[in-house]
Write an enzyme that holds these catalytic residues in place. Structure first.
Site, short mmCIF file in Angstrom:
data_model
loop_
_atom_site.label_atom_id
_atom_site.label_comp_id
_atom_site.label_asym_id
_atom_site.label_seq_id
_atom_site.Cartn_x
_atom_site.Cartn_y
_atom_site.Cartn_z
N ASP A 19 0.81 -1.21 0.00
CA ASP A 19 0.00 0.00 0.00
C ASP A 19 0.84 1.26 0.00
O ASP A 19 2.06 1.22 0.20
CB ASP A 19 -0.96 -0.01 1.21
CG ASP A 19 -0.27 -0.47 2.50
OD1 ASP A 19 0.97 -0.35 2.61
OD2 ASP A 19 -0.98 -0.96 3.40
N ASN A 36 -7.22 -3.28 14.45
CA ASN A 36 -8.61 -3.59 14.07
C ASN A 36 -8.70 -4.78 13.11
O ASN A 36 -9.74 -5.02 12.52
CB ASN A 36 -9.26 -2.35 13.42
CG ASN A 36 -8.56 -1.93 12.14
OD1 ASN A 36 -7.56 -2.54 11.74
ND2 ASN A 36 -9.05 -0.88 11.51
N HIS A 83 -6.96 -5.15 10.28
CA HIS A 83 -6.73 -4.88 8.84
C HIS A 83 -5.45 -5.57 8.35
O HIS A 83 -4.52 -5.80 9.11
CB HIS A 83 -6.74 -3.38 8.53
CG HIS A 83 -5.54 -2.60 8.97
ND1 HIS A 83 -5.57 -1.23 9.13
CD2 HIS A 83 -4.26 -2.97 9.26
CE1 HIS A 83 -4.37 -0.81 9.49
NE2 HIS A 83 -3.57 -1.83 9.59
N GLU A 129 -9.48 -2.14 5.66
CA GLU A 129 -10.09 -1.92 6.97
C GLU A 129 -11.34 -2.78 7.11
O GLU A 129 -11.86 -3.29 6.11
CB GLU A 129 -10.47 -0.44 7.11
CG GLU A 129 -9.32 0.55 6.88
CD GLU A 129 -8.31 0.59 8.02
OE1 GLU A 129 -8.24 -0.36 8.83
OE2 GLU A 129 -7.58 1.60 8.11
#
Ligand code: PGA
Length: 262
Positions: free
Chosen positions: A68, A137, A139, A144
């Site tokens: 990313d 979380n 990811h 996400e």
């Protein structure tokens, strides 16, 4: 089931991760690596550089694709993932710069850049070994919670918890990027092998949800339960909320892979 390796501490987990990357480079010098950024990977790359030097291992035949990049940051921005990769790995090994790929965060048309990046991964034969971290979380990349499990490289808005976690890398008066270009979950799932590294107690809930929870977009890493070749390398803190921890440790005591047939 994934291979779950619980190491005594972060250092041992980082060493075990670097060792698997070195093994891949030694056995397939023209491999395509999928690379990750984040605080967790910093030591992995430091160990990789040091050991590759000791072993006289060349990166010249490798290709790499990072997961990313932040939208809005140019390659030379101090907080871009391109800068991170150059500083922490690429500048210290003999990988050819033209063989290292990250999405371009300052592309005029980010949606088109996402399509170009996805197509390039396919054209170059896919990823042999994908390195992953995990967000608090759940990811992977910047996929996400609520990300489609069938997603490909695209634009994603970052979760508030992700922006908060990333704030430490930016100056106090600097805006933290709100969007990123990220490989999709289906892109990651297509890698032939996946290694996920997580260390520290802050990752314990995400690791428990990923390995023992239902497969759900609520924890994107849980999709790895469907991947045929995943190795999860964690330290005792990140393992602390696993219900079946004793079982995993009985299979791989001390995080060692035990082979019953030599
Ligand atoms: P971290 O990030 O290594 O900085 O915790 C991991 C991730 O968000 O994937």
């Amino acid at each position: 089931m994934a291979t779950i390796l619980i190491h005594a501490d972060a250092k041992a987990a980082e060493n075990a991760t670097a060792k698997r990357l070195l093994d891949k480079i030694a056995t397939k010098p023209d491999a395509t690596l999928g690379l990750a950024t984040g605080g967790t990977m910093e030591q992995v790359y430091a160990i990789l550089i040091e050991k590759a030097r000791e072993l006289n291992l060349s990166f010249a035949g490798l290709k790499s694709f990072n997961l990313d990049e932040y939208i809005g940051l140019s390659a030379d921005h101090p907080q871009s993932y391109r800068t991170y990769m150059n500083k922490l790995l690429f500048d210290h090994v003999d990988i050819k710069p033209e063989n290292t790929h990250l999405p371009r965060g300052d592309a005029a048309d980010p949606a088109e850049e996402a399509r170009r990046y996805e197509a390039m991964i396919t054209e170059q034969g896919g990823i042999d070994l994908q390195l992953l971290g995990i967000g608090i979380n759940g990811h992977i990349g910047f996929n996400e919670p609520s990300s489609s499990l069938g997603s490909r490289t695209r634009i994603k808005k970052l979760a508030i918890s992700t922006m908060e976690a990333n704030r430490r890398f930016f100056k106090p008066d600097e805006a933290v990027p709100t969007h990123a270009l990220t490989m999709g979950i289906a892109t990651i799932m297509q890698a032939r092998k996946v290694i996920l590294l997580a260390t520290g107690a802050a990752k314990a809930d995400a690791i428990a949800a990923a390995l023992e929870g239902p497969v759900s977009t609520a924890c994107p890493a849980s999709v790895l339960q469907f991947h045929p070749d995943v190795t999860v390398i964690i330290d005792e803190d990140a393992a602390s909320k696993l219900k079946l921890r004793d079982f995993y440790e009985s299979i791989h005591p001390g995080g060692e892979e035990v082979y019953f047939v030599k």
